[in-house]
Design a protein around this motif. Structure first.
Motif, mmCIF file in Angstrom:
data_model
loop_
_atom_site.group_PDB
_atom_site.id
_atom_site.type_symbol
_atom_site.label_atom_id
_atom_site.label_comp_id
_atom_site.label_asym_id
_atom_site.label_seq_id
_atom_site.Cartn_x
_atom_site.Cartn_y
_atom_site.Cartn_z
ATOM 1 N N THR A 18 3.773 16.129 -46.464
ATOM 2 C CA THR A 18 3.396 17.508 -46.761
ATOM 3 C C THR A 18 4.392 18.161 -47.713
ATOM 4 N N ASP A 19 5.676 17.980 -47.445
ATOM 5 C CA ASP A 19 6.703 18.540 -48.328
ATOM 6 C C ASP A 19 6.613 17.937 -49.723
ATOM 7 N N LEU A 20 6.375 16.642 -49.802
ATOM 8 C CA LEU A 20 6.278 15.952 -51.089
ATOM 9 C C LEU A 20 5.058 16.423 -51.871
ATOM 10 N N ILE A 21 3.925 16.559 -51.195
ATOM 11 C CA ILE A 21 2.708 17.056 -51.855
ATOM 12 C C ILE A 21 2.935 18.480 -52.360
ATOM 13 N N ASN A 22 3.551 19.316 -51.550
ATOM 14 C CA ASN A 22 3.830 20.698 -51.976
ATOM 15 C C ASN A 22 4.774 20.735 -53.171
ATOM 16 N N ALA A 23 5.779 19.874 -53.194
ATOM 17 C CA ALA A 23 6.725 19.824 -54.314
ATOM 18 C C ALA A 23 6.028 19.379 -55.598
ATOM 19 N N VAL A 24 5.185 18.374 -55.508
ATOM 20 C CA VAL A 24 4.476 17.865 -56.689
ATOM 21 C C VAL A 24 3.496 18.909 -57.222
ATOM 22 N N ASN A 25 2.836 19.640 -56.331
ATOM 23 C CA ASN A 25 1.841 20.636 -56.741
ATOM 24 C C ASN A 25 2.440 22.012 -57.004
ATOM 25 N N SER A 26 3.751 22.147 -56.963
ATOM 26 C CA SER A 26 4.378 23.459 -57.113
ATOM 27 C C SER A 26 4.133 24.089 -58.480
ATOM 28 N N GLY A 27 3.904 23.296 -59.508
ATOM 29 C CA GLY A 27 3.688 23.833 -60.849
ATOM 30 C C GLY A 27 2.246 24.153 -61.173
ATOM 31 N N VAL A 28 1.351 23.984 -60.215
ATOM 32 C CA VAL A 28 -0.070 24.220 -60.448
ATOM 33 C C VAL A 28 -0.365 25.708 -60.316
ATOM 34 N N GLU A 29 -1.077 26.235 -61.292
ATOM 35 C CA GLU A 29 -1.439 27.651 -61.280
ATOM 36 C C GLU A 29 -2.475 27.920 -60.184
ATOM 37 N N PRO A 30 -2.461 29.121 -59.594
ATOM 38 C CA PRO A 30 -3.488 29.460 -58.603
ATOM 39 C C PRO A 30 -4.877 29.351 -59.213
ATOM 40 N N GLY A 31 -5.782 28.739 -58.482
ATOM 41 C CA GLY A 31 -7.147 28.550 -58.970
ATOM 42 C C GLY A 31 -7.373 27.204 -59.625
ATOM 43 N N GLU A 32 -6.298 26.535 -60.049
ATOM 44 C CA GLU A 32 -6.430 25.202 -60.631
ATOM 45 C C GLU A 32 -6.459 24.154 -59.532
ATOM 46 N N GLU A 33 -7.045 23.022 -59.846
ATOM 47 C CA GLU A 33 -7.087 21.926 -58.883
ATOM 48 C C GLU A 33 -5.714 21.267 -58.811
ATOM 49 N N PRO A 34 -5.190 21.045 -57.599
ATOM 50 C CA PRO A 34 -3.883 20.394 -57.469
ATOM 51 C C PRO A 34 -3.912 18.969 -58.006
ATOM 52 N N TYR A 76 -2.683 9.271 -50.118
ATOM 53 C CA TYR A 76 -2.949 8.087 -50.925
ATOM 54 C C TYR A 76 -2.420 8.273 -52.351
ATOM 55 N N SER A 77 -2.664 9.429 -52.941
ATOM 56 C CA SER A 77 -2.196 9.703 -54.306
ATOM 57 C C SER A 77 -0.679 9.657 -54.397
ATOM 58 N N ILE A 78 -0.010 10.198 -53.387
ATOM 59 C CA ILE A 78 1.457 10.168 -53.347
ATOM 60 C C ILE A 78 1.950 8.734 -53.241
ATOM 61 N N VAL A 79 1.324 7.941 -52.391
ATOM 62 C CA VAL A 79 1.732 6.547 -52.201
ATOM 63 C C VAL A 79 1.567 5.764 -53.493
ATOM 64 N N ILE A 80 0.445 5.928 -54.173
ATOM 65 C CA ILE A 80 0.188 5.205 -55.429
ATOM 66 C C ILE A 80 1.210 5.609 -56.495
ATOM 67 N N ALA A 81 1.443 6.901 -56.659
ATOM 68 C CA ALA A 81 2.389 7.381 -57.674
ATOM 69 C C ALA A 81 3.808 6.916 -57.369
ATOM 70 N N THR A 82 4.198 6.980 -56.111
ATOM 71 C CA THR A 82 5.547 6.572 -55.728
ATOM 72 C C THR A 82 5.734 5.075 -55.931
#
Length: 105
Positions: free
Chosen positions: A7-23, A29-35
């Motif tokens: 949860t913390d990792l997902i929040n950190a990765v999505n921190s730069g996303v503007e409100p209303g945009e898709e994270p 799964y996405s975190i595991v693949i990217a890592t």
């Protein structure tokens, strides 16, 4: 236990996303693949973007994502960047996640 948590990792990765945009990342799964992809890059010889007392590439990759030293690009962003870089379509499979190193200020 994994530190930081998913949860913390997902929040950190999505921190730069503007409100209303898709994270960029919506699932574990996405975190595991990217890592895993970043860990393979580190194993192949790329230099780590963060200092870590941990030796394992996967632990370093998690820390890089958490500190926003690498950015996960969506499929659309990675295709656009590939077109800009070499003037042709990307040879990557659609399921593959692109990573971009962030420059330190």
């Amino acid at each position: 236990m994994l530190h930081p948590s998913y949860t913390d990792l997902i929040n950190a990765v999505n921190s730069g996303v503007e409100p209303g945009e898709e994270p960029v990342v919506q699932s574990r799964y996405s975190i595991v693949i990217a890592t895993a992809k970043r860990a393979r890059q580190l194993i192949a010889g790329e230099e780590a973007m963060v200092y870590s007392d941990r030796k394992k590439p996967l632990s370093v990759a998690v820390e890089e994502l958490y500190q926003s030293k690498v950015k996960i690009l969506s499929e659309d962003d990675s295709e656009e960047e590939a077109l800009e870089d070499n003037g042709s379509e990307s040879g990557d499979s659609p399921a593959e996640t692109a990573l971009e190193e962030q420059q330190s200020d």
